[in-house]
Design a protein around this motif. Structure first.
Motif, PDB file in Angstrom:
ATOM      1  N   HIS A  16      -8.834  10.683 -43.448  1.00  0.00           N
ATOM      2  CA  HIS A  16      -9.470   9.681 -44.673  1.00  0.00           C
ATOM      3  C   HIS A  16      -9.271   8.307 -44.387  1.00  0.00           C
ATOM      4  CE1 HIS A  16      -9.857  13.254 -47.378  1.00  0.00           C
ATOM      5  NE2 HIS A  16      -8.955  13.585 -46.838  1.00  0.00           N
ATOM      6  N   LYS A  71       2.433  12.822 -50.955  1.00  0.00           N
ATOM      7  CA  LYS A  71       1.846  13.976 -51.530  1.00  0.00           C
ATOM      8  C   LYS A  71       0.569  13.714 -52.326  1.00  0.00           C
ATOM      9  CE  LYS A  71       3.094  18.281 -53.655  1.00  0.00           C
ATOM     10  NZ  LYS A  71       4.155  19.078 -54.186  1.00  0.00           N
ATOM     11  N   LEU A  72      -0.377  14.514 -52.049  1.00  0.00           N
ATOM     12  CA  LEU A  72      -1.564  14.315 -52.765  1.00  0.00           C
ATOM     13  C   LEU A  72      -1.474  15.550 -54.028  1.00  0.00           C
ATOM     14  CD1 LEU A  72      -4.514  13.573 -52.984  1.00  0.00           C
ATOM     15  CD2 LEU A  72      -5.391  15.177 -51.528  1.00  0.00           C
ATOM     16  N   THR A 107      -4.472  14.363 -44.818  1.00  0.00           N
ATOM     17  CA  THR A 107      -3.721  15.657 -45.571  1.00  0.00           C
ATOM     18  C   THR A 107      -3.243  16.748 -44.705  1.00  0.00           C
ATOM     19  OG1 THR A 107      -5.786  16.379 -46.155  1.00  0.00           O
ATOM     20  CG2 THR A 107      -4.796  14.833 -47.602  1.00  0.00           C
ATOM     21  N   ASP A 108      -2.360  17.454 -45.158  1.00  0.00           N
ATOM     22  CA  ASP A 108      -1.938  18.754 -44.371  1.00  0.00           C
ATOM     23  C   ASP A 108      -1.576  19.702 -45.530  1.00  0.00           C
ATOM     24  OD1 ASP A 108      -0.855  20.735 -43.143  1.00  0.00           O
ATOM     25  OD2 ASP A 108       0.859  19.580 -41.887  1.00  0.00           O
ATOM     26  N   ASN A 109      -2.443  20.540 -45.410  1.00  0.00           N
ATOM     27  CA  ASN A 109      -2.488  21.564 -46.949  1.00  0.00           C
ATOM     28  C   ASN A 109      -1.380  22.658 -46.347  1.00  0.00           C
ATOM     29  OD1 ASN A 109      -3.890  19.679 -48.415  1.00  0.00           O
ATOM     30  ND2 ASN A 109      -5.825  20.671 -47.734  1.00  0.00           N
ATOM     31  N   GLN A 145      -5.848  19.999 -41.632  1.00  0.00           N
ATOM     32  CA  GLN A 145      -5.432  18.371 -41.472  1.00  0.00           C
ATOM     33  C   GLN A 145      -6.950  17.529 -41.668  1.00  0.00           C
ATOM     34  OE1 GLN A 145      -3.092  17.123 -38.353  1.00  0.00           O
ATOM     35  NE2 GLN A 145      -1.410  18.602 -39.038  1.00  0.00           N
ATOM     36  N   TYR A 202      -5.185   7.741 -43.785  1.00  0.00           N
ATOM     37  CA  TYR A 202      -4.180   8.813 -44.003  1.00  0.00           C
ATOM     38  C   TYR A 202      -4.844  10.394 -43.612  1.00  0.00           C
ATOM     39  CZ  TYR A 202      -6.094  10.083 -48.527  1.00  0.00           C
ATOM     40  OH  TYR A 202      -7.224  10.614 -49.511  1.00  0.00           O
ATOM     41  N   ASN A 211      -0.057  19.927 -49.634  1.00  0.00           N
ATOM     42  CA  ASN A 211      -0.851  18.791 -49.791  1.00  0.00           C
ATOM     43  C   ASN A 211       0.064  17.474 -49.289  1.00  0.00           C
ATOM     44  OD1 ASN A 211      -2.950  20.069 -50.702  1.00  0.00           O
ATOM     45  ND2 ASN A 211      -2.215  20.017 -52.833  1.00  0.00           N
ATOM     46  N   ILE A 218       0.642  13.923 -47.351  1.00  0.00           N
ATOM     47  CA  ILE A 218      -0.056  13.008 -46.588  1.00  0.00           C
ATOM     48  C   ILE A 218       0.924  12.383 -45.643  1.00  0.00           C
ATOM     49  CG2 ILE A 218      -1.867  12.793 -48.075  1.00  0.00           C
ATOM     50  CD1 ILE A 218      -0.777  10.576 -49.482  1.00  0.00           C
ATOM     51  N   LEU A 247      -2.664  10.128 -55.110  1.00  0.00           N
ATOM     52  CA  LEU A 247      -1.594   9.909 -53.983  1.00  0.00           C
ATOM     53  C   LEU A 247      -0.434   9.337 -54.570  1.00  0.00           C
ATOM     54  CD1 LEU A 247      -4.733   9.766 -52.964  1.00  0.00           C
ATOM     55  CD2 LEU A 247      -3.794   9.116 -50.981  1.00  0.00           C
TER      56      LEU A 247
END
Length: 144
Positions: free
Chosen positions: A31, A80-81, A48-50, A28, A46, A55, A57, A86
Motif C-alpha cells: 500500500h 498491526k492492521l 500487510t502480511d495476513n 503480502q 507498507y 495482519n 504490517i 493501523l
C-alpha cells in the motif's frame, strides 16, 4: 514399491511446501499513500502480511524535503492492521517531526474514498492562522 511410494510422498510434500510458501507470499499486499505539503512530499508505504490471520504490517514514512529526491529521510515502522485501523510503532521510537511527540504507538485510519482508500494520520504542527502548535488530522491519498 515402498521406495517408489516414499519418493512420491516426498515430491508431494515438496510441492505442498512451494504452494504454502507461495500462499504466504501472495498474502503480502503493498500500500502507498502520499501527502503533498507546502514544503515536503511525504509518502507512507507498507505491506500487510495476513499469514495466520495476524495482519502484521511493515513499512516506512519517506519524507522528500523540499521535493528534492536527493534529500529523503526514511522512518521505518511495524504494527498491526485491525479492521480499518493501523496501530504502528516506529523503529527505535524515531518518527518524523510532524508525528505527535511522546507516544510509543500511533493509530491511523483507512477511509473509503470513491472506490479507493485514503489514510488519515494524526499529525502535529503549527496552525498558520493562530500560530499555535496542535494535533490535527491529515489525509493521505493513494500514490500515483
Amino acid at each position: 514399491m515402498v521406495l517408489r511410494a516414499m519418493r512420491i510422498a516426498a515430491l508431494v510434500l515438496v510441492a505442498a511446501g512451494f504452494i504454502f510458501a507461495g500462499t504466504i507470499h501472495a498474502q503480502q499486499r503493498p500500500h502507498c499513500f502520499e501527502n503533498a505539503g507546502l514544503k515536503d512530499l511525504v509518502r507512507i508505504s507498507y505491506a500487510t502480511d495476513n499469514a495466520g490471520g495476524r495482519n502484521f504490517i511493515r513499512g516506512a514514512i519517506t519524507v522528500e524535503r523540499e521535493y528534492d529526491a536527493a534529500r529523503q529521510e526514511r522512518f521505518p515502522f511495524t504494527g498491526k492492521l485491525s479492521g480499518i485501523t493501523l496501530n504502528i510503532r516506529f523503529a527505535a521510537n524515531v518518527a518524523p517531526e510532524f508525528i505527535p511527540p511522546k507516544r510509543e504507538s500511533h493509530s491511523w485510519q483507512l477511509i473509503p474514498d470513491g472506490g479507493r482508500q485514503s489514510l488519515q494520520v494524526e499529525q502535529y504542527g503549527r496552525n498558520y492562522d493562530s500560530g499555535n502548535y496542535a494535533n490535527y488530522m491529515a489525509t493521505y491519498t493513494p500514490c500515483g
